[in-house]
Design a protein around this motif. Structure first.
Motif, mmCIF file in Angstrom:
data_model
loop_
_atom_site.group_PDB
_atom_site.id
_atom_site.type_symbol
_atom_site.label_atom_id
_atom_site.label_comp_id
_atom_site.label_asym_id
_atom_site.label_seq_id
_atom_site.Cartn_x
_atom_site.Cartn_y
_atom_site.Cartn_z
ATOM 1 N N LYS A 2 0.830 -1.205 0.000
ATOM 2 C CA LYS A 2 0.000 0.000 0.000
ATOM 3 C C LYS A 2 0.860 1.249 0.000
ATOM 4 O O LYS A 2 0.612 2.196 -0.736
ATOM 5 N N SER A 3 1.898 1.293 0.864
ATOM 6 C CA SER A 3 2.739 2.482 0.935
ATOM 7 C C SER A 3 3.468 2.700 -0.381
ATOM 8 O O SER A 3 3.667 3.836 -0.811
ATOM 9 N N ASP A 6 1.018 4.196 -2.816
ATOM 10 C CA ASP A 6 0.823 5.614 -2.503
ATOM 11 C C ASP A 6 1.976 6.444 -3.045
ATOM 12 O O ASP A 6 1.775 7.551 -3.574
ATOM 13 N N GLU A 9 1.663 6.687 -6.821
ATOM 14 C CA GLU A 9 0.620 7.648 -7.182
ATOM 15 C C GLU A 9 1.128 9.076 -7.049
ATOM 16 O O GLU A 9 0.910 9.926 -7.931
ATOM 17 N N SER A 10 1.824 9.369 -5.955
ATOM 18 C CA SER A 10 2.343 10.711 -5.734
ATOM 19 C C SER A 10 3.353 11.104 -6.801
ATOM 20 O O SER A 10 3.320 12.220 -7.327
#
Length: 254
Positions: A2-3, A6, A9-10
């Protein structure tokens, strides 16, 4: 994972929003980075394995006019594919195979709102799928409202130009897939003038569309079909289709 997603995505948002602000497709698709990561995340949830590589195929189902625009600007896909590779690598993640981005036209999608689906698909040369085409077509092309096809291995097209097409390991299927996960007679596609129907033929491994197990369903452009893990992508030529990535650019069947 998940991290890492993220972080991906960033990084993608930064690339799309800040570095290429002048490009038309960036303005028309401001949430593209978020959609890409959500598609990857959904597929990882389906597989239920946090530590496995990312899905290597991204299918963009777009309004047909937008799909044609992307096809006429292959540098957009080339840049996005490269940005995706570098971003994932920098985030400490990896793809299951060389990534491929497929663009298909779908009249159901409004302009500026593509539907993005992620999938695992073998894109390596020398694959085990065999295209078994009939010598003569028994169907009148005018029988169908649009030409339809399946995409195998990122860039290989199988035209759905027959009213009934059987798929499986047995040699008398129209589409023979020599993969032990696939049943001898696994699935069937039926074409009518207005729709394309997919049926599971009581296969042992199941037939899935966009991650959901089905017994019968109507197919739409951009749908990802899994035959017990062997992946196919459904498309129609009402909008153009193109791809970029680990294999040569694909062309619609003629």
């Amino acid at each position: 994972m998940k991290s890492r997603l993220d972080e991906i995505e960033s990084r993608l948002k930064d690339l799309i929003e800040n570095r290429l602000a002048a490009l038309t497709w960036r303005r028309e698709h401001p949430n593209l980075a978020v959609q890409i990561v959500e598609a990857l995340r959904e597929q990882l949830l389906v597989e239920n394995q946090d530590n496995q590589p990312l899905p290597n195929v991204l299918v963009f189902a777009m309004h047909p006019q937008e799909a044609a625009t992307w096809q006429n600007n292959p540098d957009w896909l080339n840049w996005l594919n490269q940005a995706l590779l570098e971003t994932v690598r920098e985030a400490g993640a990896s793809f299951a195979a060389p990534p491929v981005i497929q663009v298909v036209g779908d009249p159901r999608q409004p302009p500026g709102k593509p539907r993005i689906t992620a999938a695992y698909q073998d894109t390596l040369p020398g694959s085990t799928a065999v295209l078994h085409l009939p010598v003569e077509s028994e169907a009148d092309p005018s029988t169908f409202a649009s030409r339809a096809y399946l995409i195998l291995h990122g860039s290989r097209f199988f035209p759905l130009d027959q009213p009934v097409i059987n798929i499986g390991r047995r040699s008398d299927n129209q589409l023979v897939i020599e993969d032990l996960r696939v049943s001898r007679t696994h699935a069937q596609i039926r074409r009518t003038k207005n729709q394309t129907l997919l049926f599971d033929l009581n296969s042992s491994g199941g037939t899935f569309v966009n991650g959901k197990r089905i017994t019968q369903t109507t197919l739409f452009p951009g749908d990802v079909i899994s035959l017990a893990g062997f992946t196919l992508i459904y498309g129609e030529d009402g909008g153009e289709s193109t791809s970029v990535g680990g294999t040569s650019p694909a062309q619609p069947p003629v």
